[in-house]
Design a protein around this motif. Sequence first.
Motif, PDB file in Angstrom:
ATOM      1  N   MET A 117      22.402  37.557  35.965  1.00 28.54           N
ATOM      2  CA  MET A 117      22.952  38.882  35.673  1.00 28.54           C
ATOM      3  C   MET A 117      24.468  38.846  35.804  1.00 28.54           C
ATOM      4  N   LYS A 118      25.146  39.389  34.777  1.00 32.43           N
ATOM      5  CA  LYS A 118      26.612  39.458  34.859  1.00 32.43           C
ATOM      6  C   LYS A 118      27.009  40.651  35.733  1.00 32.43           C
ATOM      7  N   PHE A 119      28.135  40.473  36.418  1.00 36.91           N
ATOM      8  CA  PHE A 119      28.584  41.471  37.388  1.00 36.91           C
ATOM      9  C   PHE A 119      29.957  41.994  36.955  1.00 36.91           C
ATOM     10  N   PHE A 120      29.996  43.261  36.530  1.00 37.90           N
ATOM     11  CA  PHE A 120      31.262  43.897  36.140  1.00 37.90           C
ATOM     12  C   PHE A 120      31.664  44.878  37.239  1.00 37.90           C
ATOM     13  N   ILE A 121      32.962  45.200  37.264  1.00 36.82           N
ATOM     14  CA  ILE A 121      33.411  46.268  38.163  1.00 36.82           C
ATOM     15  C   ILE A 121      33.738  47.489  37.321  1.00 36.82           C
ATOM     16  N   ASP A 122      33.365  48.668  37.832  1.00 37.15           N
ATOM     17  CA  ASP A 122      33.542  49.933  37.122  1.00 37.15           C
ATOM     18  C   ASP A 122      34.749  50.656  37.715  1.00 37.15           C
ATOM     19  N   THR A 123      35.926  50.297  37.253  1.00 40.72           N
ATOM     20  CA  THR A 123      37.161  50.873  37.794  1.00 40.72           C
ATOM     21  C   THR A 123      38.320  50.503  36.871  1.00 40.72           C
ATOM     22  N   ALA A 124      39.435  51.260  37.012  1.00 42.68           N
ATOM     23  CA  ALA A 124      40.675  50.858  36.327  1.00 42.68           C
ATOM     24  C   ALA A 124      41.748  50.563  37.372  1.00 42.68           C
ATOM     25  N   ASN A 125      41.315  50.426  38.633  1.00 44.22           N
ATOM     26  CA  ASN A 125      42.275  50.208  39.718  1.00 44.22           C
ATOM     27  C   ASN A 125      42.599  48.721  39.874  1.00 44.22           C
ATOM     28  N   ILE A 126      43.876  48.391  39.693  1.00 46.17           N
ATOM     29  CA  ILE A 126      44.294  46.986  39.670  1.00 46.17           C
ATOM     30  C   ILE A 126      43.995  46.277  41.001  1.00 46.17           C
ATOM     31  N   GLU A 127      44.289  46.965  42.111  1.00 49.97           N
ATOM     32  CA  GLU A 127      44.049  46.328  43.430  1.00 49.97           C
ATOM     33  C   GLU A 127      42.573  45.998  43.613  1.00 49.97           C
ATOM     34  N   GLN A 128      41.719  46.946  43.250  1.00 49.54           N
ATOM     35  CA  GLN A 128      40.273  46.710  43.389  1.00 49.54           C
ATOM     36  C   GLN A 128      39.825  45.555  42.495  1.00 49.54           C
ATOM     37  N   ILE A 129      40.376  45.498  41.300  1.00 49.86           N
ATOM     38  CA  ILE A 129      39.987  44.432  40.361  1.00 49.86           C
ATOM     39  C   ILE A 129      40.471  43.079  40.877  1.00 49.86           C
ATOM     40  N   ARG A 130      41.704  43.043  41.387  1.00 48.10           N
ATOM     41  CA  ARG A 130      42.219  41.784  41.965  1.00 48.10           C
ATOM     42  C   ARG A 130      41.355  41.320  43.137  1.00 48.10           C
ATOM     43  N   GLU A 131      41.002  42.277  43.996  1.00 48.00           N
ATOM     44  CA  GLU A 131      40.192  41.938  45.180  1.00 48.00           C
ATOM     45  C   GLU A 131      38.813  41.385  44.747  1.00 48.00           C
ATOM     46  N   ALA A 132      38.172  42.064  43.806  1.00 42.74           N
ATOM     47  CA  ALA A 132      36.847  41.607  43.348  1.00 42.74           C
ATOM     48  C   ALA A 132      36.965  40.258  42.644  1.00 42.74           C
ATOM     49  N   ALA A 133      38.041  40.073  41.861  1.00 48.78           N
ATOM     50  CA  ALA A 133      38.224  38.797  41.158  1.00 48.78           C
ATOM     51  C   ALA A 133      38.411  37.666  42.172  1.00 48.78           C
ATOM     52  N   SER A 134      39.123  37.946  43.259  1.00 48.23           N
ATOM     53  CA  SER A 134      39.373  36.891  44.261  1.00 48.23           C
ATOM     54  C   SER A 134      38.085  36.482  44.970  1.00 48.23           C
ATOM     55  N   LEU A 135      37.091  37.345  44.936  1.00 52.72           N
ATOM     56  CA  LEU A 135      35.797  37.010  45.546  1.00 52.72           C
ATOM     57  C   LEU A 135      34.961  36.102  44.635  1.00 52.72           C
ATOM     58  N   GLY A 136      35.408  35.949  43.396  1.00 48.83           N
ATOM     59  CA  GLY A 136      34.690  35.074  42.468  1.00 48.83           C
ATOM     60  C   GLY A 136      33.411  35.683  41.924  1.00 48.83           C
ATOM     61  N   ILE A 137      33.318  37.021  41.967  1.00 50.30           N
ATOM     62  CA  ILE A 137      32.057  37.660  41.555  1.00 50.30           C
ATOM     63  C   ILE A 137      32.165  38.374  40.203  1.00 50.30           C
ATOM     64  N   LEU A 138      33.368  38.340  39.618  1.00 48.46           N
ATOM     65  CA  LEU A 138      33.631  39.253  38.517  1.00 48.46           C
ATOM     66  C   LEU A 138      33.496  38.618  37.129  1.00 48.46           C
ATOM     67  N   ASP A 139      32.625  39.222  36.296  1.00 48.15           N
ATOM     68  CA  ASP A 139      32.445  38.745  34.915  1.00 48.15           C
ATOM     69  C   ASP A 139      33.060  39.690  33.892  1.00 48.15           C
ATOM     70  N   GLY A 140      33.515  40.861  34.321  1.00 42.86           N
ATOM     71  CA  GLY A 140      34.081  41.815  33.372  1.00 42.86           C
ATOM     72  C   GLY A 140      34.419  43.120  34.060  1.00 42.86           C
ATOM     73  N   VAL A 141      34.960  44.053  33.269  1.00 37.52           N
ATOM     74  CA  VAL A 141      35.404  45.349  33.805  1.00 37.52           C
ATOM     75  C   VAL A 141      34.991  46.440  32.818  1.00 37.52           C
ATOM     76  N   THR A 142      34.580  47.591  33.356  1.00 38.51           N
ATOM     77  CA  THR A 142      34.406  48.765  32.503  1.00 38.51           C
ATOM     78  C   THR A 142      35.354  49.857  32.983  1.00 38.51           C
ATOM     79  N   THR A 143      36.049  50.481  32.019  1.00 35.27           N
ATOM     80  CA  THR A 143      36.871  51.642  32.351  1.00 35.27           C
ATOM     81  C   THR A 143      36.343  52.809  31.523  1.00 35.27           C
ATOM     82  N   ASN A 144      36.814  53.986  31.854  1.00 28.85           N
ATOM     83  CA  ASN A 144      36.546  55.161  31.022  1.00 28.85           C
ATOM     84  C   ASN A 144      37.704  56.131  31.206  1.00 28.85           C
TER      85      ASN A 144
END
Length: 214
Positions: free
Chosen positions: A1-28
């Motif tokens: 299963m791919k794991f995306f983060i649902d946010t447009a917040n740069i800090e949150q995206i950087r933090e999740a990316a550093s955990l190595g869990i991130l396959d994509g992002v959804t914004t709205n």
Amino acid sequence: MKFFIDTANIEQIREAASLGILDGVTTNPTLLSIEKGPFKETLKEICSIVKGPVSAEVMSENWEGMVEEAKELSKIADNICIKIPMTKEGLKAVNHLKSINIKTNVTLVFSPAQAILAAKAGADFVSPFIGRLDDISHIGMDLVRDIVTIYNNYDILTEVITASIRNPLHVIDAAITGSHVVTVPFAVIEKMFKHPLTDIGIKRFLDDWKKVEK
Ligand code: G3P
């Protein structure tokens, strides 16, 4: 299963990316409205952090307008995926964008019938909003299960993004159900780390380590 983060917040995206869990992002639009700065700059920065698809939503209500917006948004980066609302005009736009190789994510999906139409029109992703169904006393995960079953029955390549996730159980249920993707708010990712026995175990090991002869 791919794991995306649902946010447009740069800090949150950087933090999740550093955990190595991130396959994509959804914004709205709602998520972008919380962030400072021009939205295209925000999307550009997100696309530079994450290699996978970054969903950006169009706001026009007719298909021609959606296509024009999609073409503009696609210039931001190669990994932009266009979020299109589940309407007749939206599916006309999906059909057109497919012919010019622009990826789409059909959003605001609340029924299997809508998911069938989105897949037929050529959507790369569909986003059933399970939390919003739970909010009105429908079982959101039943929708994900139905869509996954239908797509599997016909080897449909459209991927299901379980969206509007409210808690870790939604993530687990989506994984058990065979959802291709989950898109998870940062607060829920934080909760997924937690288990009281982990905390108790760490404390006990730290306490016992003090007693070890060194
Ligand atoms: O990606 C959009 C979707 O996840 C919306 O979530 O919490 O506003 O229902 P929510």
